[in-house]
Write a protein that holds these residues in place. Sequence first.
Motif, PDB file in Angstrom:
ATOM      1  N   ARG A 248       0.842  -1.191   0.000  1.00 11.54           N
ATOM      2  CA  ARG A 248       0.000   0.000   0.000  1.00 11.54           C
ATOM      3  C   ARG A 248       0.872   1.234   0.000  1.00 11.54           C
ATOM      4  O   ARG A 248       1.707   1.411   0.876  1.00 11.54           O
ATOM      5  CB  ARG A 248      -0.885   0.019   1.236  1.00 11.54           C
ATOM      6  CG  ARG A 248      -1.536   1.369   1.404  1.00 11.54           C
ATOM      7  CD  ARG A 248      -2.767   1.317   2.216  1.00 11.54           C
ATOM      8  NE  ARG A 248      -3.414   2.618   2.213  1.00 11.54           N
ATOM      9  CZ  ARG A 248      -4.458   2.901   2.934  1.00 11.54           C
ATOM     10  NH1 ARG A 248      -4.987   1.989   3.697  1.00 11.54           N
ATOM     11  NH2 ARG A 248      -4.988   4.093   2.882  1.00 11.54           N
TER      12      ARG A 248
ATOM     13  N   TYR B  45      -3.134  13.367   4.253  1.00  9.79           N
ATOM     14  CA  TYR B  45      -3.312  13.379   5.705  1.00  9.79           C
ATOM     15  C   TYR B  45      -2.922  14.709   6.346  1.00  9.79           C
ATOM     16  O   TYR B  45      -2.923  14.834   7.546  1.00  9.79           O
ATOM     17  CB  TYR B  45      -2.508  12.234   6.320  1.00  9.79           C
ATOM     18  CG  TYR B  45      -2.879  10.907   5.708  1.00  9.79           C
ATOM     19  CD1 TYR B  45      -4.109  10.321   5.981  1.00  9.79           C
ATOM     20  CD2 TYR B  45      -2.022  10.263   4.827  1.00  9.79           C
ATOM     21  CE1 TYR B  45      -4.473   9.128   5.408  1.00  9.79           C
ATOM     22  CE2 TYR B  45      -2.386   9.065   4.249  1.00  9.79           C
ATOM     23  CZ  TYR B  45      -3.602   8.499   4.541  1.00  9.79           C
ATOM     24  OH  TYR B  45      -3.969   7.320   3.965  1.00  9.79           O
TER      25      TYR B  45
ATOM     26  N   TYR C 208       1.136  11.174   1.370  1.00 11.05           N
ATOM     27  CA  TYR C 208       1.168  11.901   2.637  1.00 11.05           C
ATOM     28  C   TYR C 208       0.283  13.139   2.596  1.00 11.05           C
ATOM     29  O   TYR C 208      -0.215  13.582   3.607  1.00 11.05           O
ATOM     30  CB  TYR C 208       2.612  12.292   2.977  1.00 11.05           C
ATOM     31  CG  TYR C 208       3.322  11.277   3.831  1.00 11.05           C
ATOM     32  CD1 TYR C 208       3.188   9.921   3.566  1.00 11.05           C
ATOM     33  CD2 TYR C 208       4.115  11.656   4.898  1.00 11.05           C
ATOM     34  CE1 TYR C 208       3.826   8.976   4.341  1.00 11.05           C
ATOM     35  CE2 TYR C 208       4.756  10.724   5.681  1.00 11.05           C
ATOM     36  CZ  TYR C 208       4.612   9.393   5.399  1.00 11.05           C
ATOM     37  OH  TYR C 208       5.240   8.466   6.177  1.00 11.05           O
TER      38      TYR C 208
ATOM     39  N   PRO D  23       1.998   6.672   7.911  1.00 11.67           N
ATOM     40  CA  PRO D  23       1.952   7.833   8.798  1.00 11.67           C
ATOM     41  C   PRO D  23       1.591   7.442  10.232  1.00 11.67           C
ATOM     42  O   PRO D  23       0.814   6.526  10.447  1.00 11.67           O
ATOM     43  CB  PRO D  23       0.853   8.704   8.187  1.00 11.67           C
ATOM     44  CG  PRO D  23       0.615   8.186   6.844  1.00 11.67           C
ATOM     45  CD  PRO D  23       1.048   6.776   6.806  1.00 11.67           C
TER      46      PRO D  23
ATOM     47  N   TYR E 135       1.249   5.255   0.384  1.00  7.28           N
ATOM     48  CA  TYR E 135       0.557   6.366   1.022  1.00  7.28           C
ATOM     49  C   TYR E 135       0.870   7.649   0.282  1.00  7.28           C
ATOM     50  O   TYR E 135       2.007   7.880  -0.116  1.00  7.28           O
ATOM     51  CB  TYR E 135       1.003   6.520   2.470  1.00  7.28           C
ATOM     52  CG  TYR E 135       0.507   5.425   3.367  1.00  7.28           C
ATOM     53  CD1 TYR E 135      -0.791   5.432   3.839  1.00  7.28           C
ATOM     54  CD2 TYR E 135       1.338   4.372   3.715  1.00  7.28           C
ATOM     55  CE1 TYR E 135      -1.252   4.420   4.662  1.00  7.28           C
ATOM     56  CE2 TYR E 135       0.881   3.355   4.537  1.00  7.28           C
ATOM     57  CZ  TYR E 135      -0.415   3.395   5.005  1.00  7.28           C
ATOM     58  OH  TYR E 135      -0.865   2.396   5.811  1.00  7.28           O
TER      59      TYR E 135
ATOM     60  N   LYS F 238     -11.504  10.301   0.865  1.00  5.95           N
ATOM     61  CA  LYS F 238     -11.578  11.145   2.050  1.00  5.95           C
ATOM     62  C   LYS F 238     -12.576  12.281   1.861  1.00  5.95           C
ATOM     63  O   LYS F 238     -13.249  12.693   2.786  1.00  5.95           O
ATOM     64  CB  LYS F 238     -10.192  11.711   2.343  1.00  5.95           C
ATOM     65  CG  LYS F 238     -10.063  12.028   3.794  1.00  5.95           C
ATOM     66  CD  LYS F 238      -8.702  11.776   4.346  1.00  5.95           C
ATOM     67  CE  LYS F 238      -8.846  11.652   5.839  1.00  5.95           C
ATOM     68  NZ  LYS F 238      -7.691  11.570   6.580  1.00  5.95           N
TER      69      LYS F 238
ATOM     70  N   PHE G 217      -6.776  -0.841   7.107  1.00  6.44           N
ATOM     71  CA  PHE G 217      -7.260   0.362   7.781  1.00  6.44           C
ATOM     72  C   PHE G 217      -6.566   1.612   7.264  1.00  6.44           C
ATOM     73  O   PHE G 217      -5.426   1.565   6.825  1.00  6.44           O
ATOM     74  CB  PHE G 217      -7.004   0.267   9.278  1.00  6.44           C
ATOM     75  CG  PHE G 217      -7.603  -0.923   9.946  1.00  6.44           C
ATOM     76  CD1 PHE G 217      -8.956  -1.139   9.914  1.00  6.44           C
ATOM     77  CD2 PHE G 217      -6.793  -1.841  10.599  1.00  6.44           C
ATOM     78  CE1 PHE G 217      -9.512  -2.235  10.542  1.00  6.44           C
ATOM     79  CE2 PHE G 217      -7.342  -2.941  11.232  1.00  6.44           C
ATOM     80  CZ  PHE G 217      -8.706  -3.136  11.204  1.00  6.44           C
ATOM     81  N   GLU G 218      -7.271   2.746   7.404  1.00  7.53           N
ATOM     82  CA  GLU G 218      -6.629   4.037   7.206  1.00  7.53           C
ATOM     83  C   GLU G 218      -5.693   4.287   8.391  1.00  7.53           C
ATOM     84  O   GLU G 218      -5.956   3.795   9.496  1.00  7.53           O
ATOM     85  CB  GLU G 218      -7.699   5.134   7.162  1.00  7.53           C
ATOM     86  CG  GLU G 218      -8.492   5.177   5.873  1.00  7.53           C
ATOM     87  CD  GLU G 218      -7.612   5.513   4.689  1.00  7.53           C
ATOM     88  OE1 GLU G 218      -6.850   6.486   4.782  1.00  7.53           O
ATOM     89  OE2 GLU G 218      -7.682   4.800   3.687  1.00  7.53           O
ATOM     90  N   PRO G 219      -4.621   5.073   8.193  1.00  9.69           N
ATOM     91  CA  PRO G 219      -3.666   5.243   9.302  1.00  9.69           C
ATOM     92  C   PRO G 219      -4.225   5.997  10.504  1.00  9.69           C
ATOM     93  O   PRO G 219      -3.637   5.948  11.572  1.00  9.69           O
ATOM     94  CB  PRO G 219      -2.516   6.014   8.663  1.00  9.69           C
ATOM     95  CG  PRO G 219      -3.065   6.579   7.425  1.00  9.69           C
ATOM     96  CD  PRO G 219      -4.142   5.674   6.965  1.00  9.69           C
TER      97      PRO G 219
ATOM     98  N   MET H   3      -0.291   8.688  13.274  1.00 12.61           N
ATOM     99  CA  MET H   3      -1.287   9.746  13.498  1.00 12.61           C
ATOM    100  C   MET H   3      -2.089   9.524  14.765  1.00 12.61           C
ATOM    101  O   MET H   3      -2.085   8.443  15.345  1.00 12.61           O
ATOM    102  CB  MET H   3      -2.257   9.799  12.311  1.00 12.61           C
ATOM    103  CG  MET H   3      -1.573  10.057  10.986  1.00 12.61           C
ATOM    104  SD  MET H   3      -2.713  10.006   9.641  1.00 12.61           S
ATOM    105  CE  MET H   3      -3.395  11.638   9.750  1.00 12.61           C
TER     106      MET H   3
END
Lengths: 192, 343
Positions: free
Chosen positions: A184, A191, A188, B114, A186, B152, B219-221, B116
């Motif tokens: 996966r 977020y 960044y 990430p 990401y 999102k 899952f999302e972070p 978080m």
Amino acid sequence: MSVNQLKSLVLSLCKIPLFSSQMRLQPSYRVSRHFTQSVRRLQDAEGETEVPAEVNEKQKRFEVDYETSIQYLDSKAYKQCYGDDPVWKLYRRNFKGQLAPKTRKTCIRANKISTGNPCPVCRDDHLLVDYRNVKLLNQFISPHTGQVLDSMDTGVCQKQQKKLILEIFRARDYGYLEDSVPFRQYNYKDYY
Amino acid sequence: MAASSRRLSYCLLKSNYTALLRQVTFQKSRCVRSLSSAITTETGKDDKDPFVVFRSQEVQRILKKITGLNVEKVSHMVSSTLKKPTYKLLTEEETQEAEESARKAAEWKLQMPPFMLPRKPIHDILSKDPDLEGFDSSKYVFTDISFGVSNKERLIVVRDTDGTLRKADWDERDRVNQVYNPTTGQVYIAPKMFDDENLERVLNDDKYIYMLDRACVQFEPDNPDFIRVTHKTFEHINKNRKFDVLRSTRHFGPMTFYLTWNNKIDLLLVDMIHRGLMDDCIDVVNLYVILHPTSKTANNMQDKQDIERVKTYCQNDAENKAELELSIQAFEDSLRGKSKQTA
Ligand SMILES: [Zn+2]
């Protein structure tokens, strides 16, 4: 420490009769059971008259729970019988002609073995296809692709094959077996 | 609640029948995973957002450096469909180029997930229409599926059976997004291996990388479940000192960050010293100073160099002081022995 414990456990298992009847510990008897049983049935029929009830009692299939089956796969008896090979390695199917047909629907009908050459899972009544029985399930997964081996390769009957696929899926869901996970990436910036 | 949400998922099922059928029939009773499983692990200081610190350049540089790069470990065998191998004749230069590209691909695979804080729950009621109460026995979900909208930002609203129109909560959002914009490897109902009773067993089998990789995909972070699973895994690794399993994977950075954030780096430092990675050790202490600028260590750190920095940390903030001191001493002794031999 845990290794030693395991060793002693295995040793103690080998000493005491692990399974319900001592006869089951003899591997050669177990695998060729269906031959010997038919022979014994013939012999019995010649002599006695009160036998039929006893034969029925003996024909009843032994039902294992998963814990016993897991112990069995670690036991000496299993090692003697199969060695390090998967349980389906030495199994050969009986069929007419050159091309093998699909494997049979089921080997067990009405709690009895209904065929002369039951499949590698059905012939040994101590093998239980269960999601916790990792050692058995691993024998039916290709180490290269991670897929469930085809029943044409292993000779397992359709009923057991379906069960295998389901239990392997379940084992992966519970984390008993590992599955290949896609990578996966990401972003960044999502977020911030 | 549970019954109506299950009905909701059946509504969804109609829209993406084939993909969902298998999973829903497999474990019907688990259709709803409530968010109430929430966060049990502490995230240290709640007033500060760890992600802001985590993504800063200096922290990223340190984390990347101590992760290391072992190309063979990163590009380990992944079971997939079988392909025929290709053979090539290469000159010396071309071999180097190929190795370089392999190294780049491996570096790309080390991108860190990430770190978080858990996301804030959504309680947005758009309108209340009591007239609509009892209009149907199930909830209605409305989803904006226009092209190019990210998961999102997608607009998803729910009309409850009592007539209120509200924004979908995170759990509903995740499931609806998975229906309309599925990501590979993610399943509609989270695997049971993330449940608390199974988690412990999987971790005891040392399947750390598998657990973390799968959590990343599922899952999302900022999902509380992701945070619960990863933090439990890091705790387990810290308790059993299995740090080396994660080295040269994408999870080593977040693990170090988590341990540093929660003042638990002692065992990690000891492990690094035993493996002779003094540079990494100093980097971790530097990271500690960045994350805890008001700590005693940070105050006493001026004009200290190299191994002195680790010693400063050991004297001021270490919890397993004795063990850390011993291993530092052993390291210095071995250094001295080496210099004597060479001299
Ligand atoms: Zn069979």
